[in-house]
Enzyme design. Sequence first.
Site, PDB file in Angstrom:
ATOM      1  N   LYS A   1      25.868  60.100  29.442  1.00 39.64           N
ATOM      2  CA  LYS A   1      26.180  59.565  30.736  1.00 39.64           C
ATOM      3  C   LYS A   1      27.878  59.335  30.257  1.00 39.64           C
ATOM      4  O   LYS A   1      28.352  59.806  31.705  1.00 39.64           O
ATOM      5  CB  LYS A   1      25.655  57.711  30.362  1.00 39.64           C
ATOM      6  CG  LYS A   1      24.602  58.134  30.910  1.00 39.64           C
ATOM      7  CD  LYS A   1      24.104  57.509  32.206  1.00 39.64           C
ATOM      8  CE  LYS A   1      22.255  57.677  32.264  1.00 39.64           C
ATOM      9  NZ  LYS A   1      22.162  57.954  33.769  1.00 39.64           N
TER      10      LYS A   1
ATOM     11  N   LYS B   1      17.549  72.181  26.741  1.00 44.50           N
ATOM     12  CA  LYS B   1      16.472  72.221  26.226  1.00 44.50           C
ATOM     13  C   LYS B   1      15.822  71.403  27.960  1.00 44.50           C
ATOM     14  O   LYS B   1      16.717  71.232  29.091  1.00 44.50           O
ATOM     15  CB  LYS B   1      16.015  71.098  25.387  1.00 44.50           C
ATOM     16  CG  LYS B   1      17.055  69.321  25.920  1.00 44.50           C
ATOM     17  CD  LYS B   1      16.221  68.306  25.459  1.00 44.50           C
ATOM     18  CE  LYS B   1      16.644  67.209  26.399  1.00 44.50           C
ATOM     19  NZ  LYS B   1      16.088  65.669  26.146  1.00 44.50           N
TER      20      LYS B   1
ATOM     21  N   LYS C   1      13.893  66.574  32.534  1.00 48.46           N
ATOM     22  CA  LYS C   1      13.650  66.237  33.827  1.00 48.46           C
ATOM     23  C   LYS C   1      14.483  65.765  34.663  1.00 48.46           C
ATOM     24  O   LYS C   1      14.715  66.452  35.761  1.00 48.46           O
ATOM     25  CB  LYS C   1      12.786  65.311  34.531  1.00 48.46           C
ATOM     26  CG  LYS C   1      10.709  64.535  33.510  1.00 48.46           C
ATOM     27  CD  LYS C   1      10.901  63.481  32.972  1.00 48.46           C
ATOM     28  CE  LYS C   1      11.207  63.010  31.787  1.00 48.46           C
ATOM     29  NZ  LYS C   1       9.387  61.943  31.692  1.00 48.46           N
TER      30      LYS C   1
HETATM   31  P1  TYM Z   1      10.430  60.771  26.976  1.00 45.69           P
HETATM   32  O1  TYM Z   1       9.119  60.477  28.189  1.00 45.69           O
HETATM   33  O2  TYM Z   1      11.962  61.849  27.785  1.00 45.69           O
HETATM   34  O3  TYM Z   1       9.435  62.512  27.372  1.00 45.69           O
HETATM   35  C1  TYM Z   1       8.394  62.513  25.822  1.00 45.69           C
HETATM   36  C2  TYM Z   1       8.391  62.967  25.385  1.00 45.69           C
HETATM   37  O4  TYM Z   1       9.094  64.866  25.273  1.00 45.69           O
HETATM   38  C3  TYM Z   1       9.665  65.490  24.831  1.00 45.69           C
HETATM   39  N1  TYM Z   1      10.225  66.092  25.262  1.00 45.69           N
HETATM   40  C4  TYM Z   1      10.251  67.627  25.173  1.00 45.69           C
HETATM   41  N2  TYM Z   1      10.033  68.108  23.486  1.00 45.69           N
HETATM   42  C5  TYM Z   1      10.283  69.092  23.661  1.00 45.69           C
HETATM   43  N3  TYM Z   1      11.684  69.833  23.810  1.00 45.69           N
HETATM   44  C6  TYM Z   1      11.941  69.079  25.139  1.00 45.69           C
HETATM   45  N4  TYM Z   1      12.043  69.927  26.758  1.00 45.69           N
HETATM   46  C7  TYM Z   1      11.119  67.999  25.796  1.00 45.69           C
HETATM   47  N5  TYM Z   1      11.603  66.831  26.622  1.00 45.69           N
HETATM   48  C8  TYM Z   1      11.151  66.049  26.507  1.00 45.69           C
HETATM   49  C9  TYM Z   1      10.488  63.946  24.062  1.00 45.69           C
HETATM   50  O5  TYM Z   1      11.068  64.043  23.315  1.00 45.69           O
HETATM   51  C10 TYM Z   1       9.441  63.244  23.592  1.00 45.69           C
HETATM   52  O6  TYM Z   1       8.484  62.587  22.665  1.00 45.69           O
HETATM   53  N6  TYM Z   1      12.026  57.003  24.393  1.00 45.69           N
HETATM   54  C11 TYM Z   1      10.965  57.886  24.578  1.00 45.69           C
HETATM   55  C12 TYM Z   1       9.668  57.627  25.472  1.00 45.69           C
HETATM   56  C13 TYM Z   1       9.618  56.448  24.159  1.00 45.69           C
HETATM   57  C14 TYM Z   1       8.870  56.246  23.299  1.00 45.69           C
HETATM   58  C15 TYM Z   1       8.600  55.174  22.575  1.00 45.69           C
HETATM   59  C16 TYM Z   1       8.716  57.503  22.418  1.00 45.69           C
HETATM   60  C17 TYM Z   1       9.418  55.258  24.620  1.00 45.69           C
HETATM   61  N7  TYM Z   1       9.740  54.016  23.843  1.00 45.69           N
HETATM   62  C18 TYM Z   1       8.391  55.083  20.982  1.00 45.69           C
HETATM   63  C19 TYM Z   1       8.090  57.140  21.017  1.00 45.69           C
HETATM   64  C20 TYM Z   1       7.996  56.454  20.369  1.00 45.69           C
HETATM   65  C21 TYM Z   1      11.491  59.335  26.020  1.00 45.69           C
HETATM   66  O7  TYM Z   1      12.219  59.110  26.819  1.00 45.69           O
HETATM   67  O8  TYM Z   1      10.570  60.395  26.129  1.00 45.69           O
END
Ligand code: TYM
Length: 330
Positions: A113, A197, A200
Amino acid sequence: MATRVLSGIKPSSDSLHLGNYFGAVKQHIKLQEKYEAYFFIADLHALTTVHNKKQLETNILDIALDYLALGLNPEKTIFFRQSDVPAHPYLAIILNNLVPLGLLKRAHAYKDKLNRGETDQSINAGLFFYPVLMTADILLYQPKYVPVGEDQVQHIEIMRDIAAKFNHTYGQTFVLPEALLPSKQEARLIGTDGQKKMSKSIGNVISIFADEATIKKQIMSCFTDPNRIHPTDPGRVEGNPVFVYHDLINQNKKEVKELKARYRQGQVGDVEVKQKLFQAFMTYFEKPRRLRRELYQNKDKVKKILASGAVKASKTAQKTLIQVINRVGL
Ligand code: TYM
């Protein structure tokens, strides 16, 4: 006791994309067969970016539908909403006191950011403390593995640092959970812009449950080999997003092999490669897309699944929280 896994997805948009699927959800679906699994919708985390009640409510339900349609089995897995379990923010508040600000200042999400021109005036404290809430999410359930994509690895490292600090300060309490990653290509799925990568926030995604016209548009506007100007020019397959997706999605391996060979020799146009990808996509996700339409007609059932998941998750979380409360002297 069965080995436990836990992971979460943030409902910051209304549909899962291919990166979420190959980086995380595909693993989750597989792991639920073998492990005791906890998967949740990280709605408190979504508050860092979503400040509209209707939008947030829609996103939460949409992500729940997506997850279930992709094969999450609520009979096997504890599936819940983070905000239904108040132990998450409670533990986070306790852990905040063990985290040096410097550690949080090194977190990628915060640094990105700043690099994009935002300042400490525009970045909210929720985003800054995001890794601490995520630490609480994980430690409450004491999982052995946290199956995530590569972009979450730093968060897992921060979580392990905080857990170790807690153990050091208050005595051995937490076993340190580990990240579990899929193959390299899946763990960091490239976006349709061919640069970053899939994400969203960038918008370089292929949505799994969007309408056909949207998906077609997302696929047809995919970047390919930037050095190839005419279909008769030999093209590069390696690292080319269209072929990365073909490799993962297209079950007709012979077709992929032939397309690659023709592409390398300048004997096939981008349009044909993309059209074939679109067809392969529709075949690969045909069942989940159908299942999601059915589930959509039965939203109450989905709400019940989340409610019953929250009861089970709360039991586990509460046990850990009580132990922590006793340790710290509250
Ligand atoms: P989030 O919602 O951004 O993404 C969810 C999962 O998708 C994976 N991901 C990807 N994997 C491969 N290539 C990509 N381009 C890609 N984009 C997203 C992310 O690595 C993730 O596994 N902080 C987390 C959510 C969270 C969480 C947790 C996860 C909150 N608390 C505790 C594990 C344990 C997040 O924002 O994921």
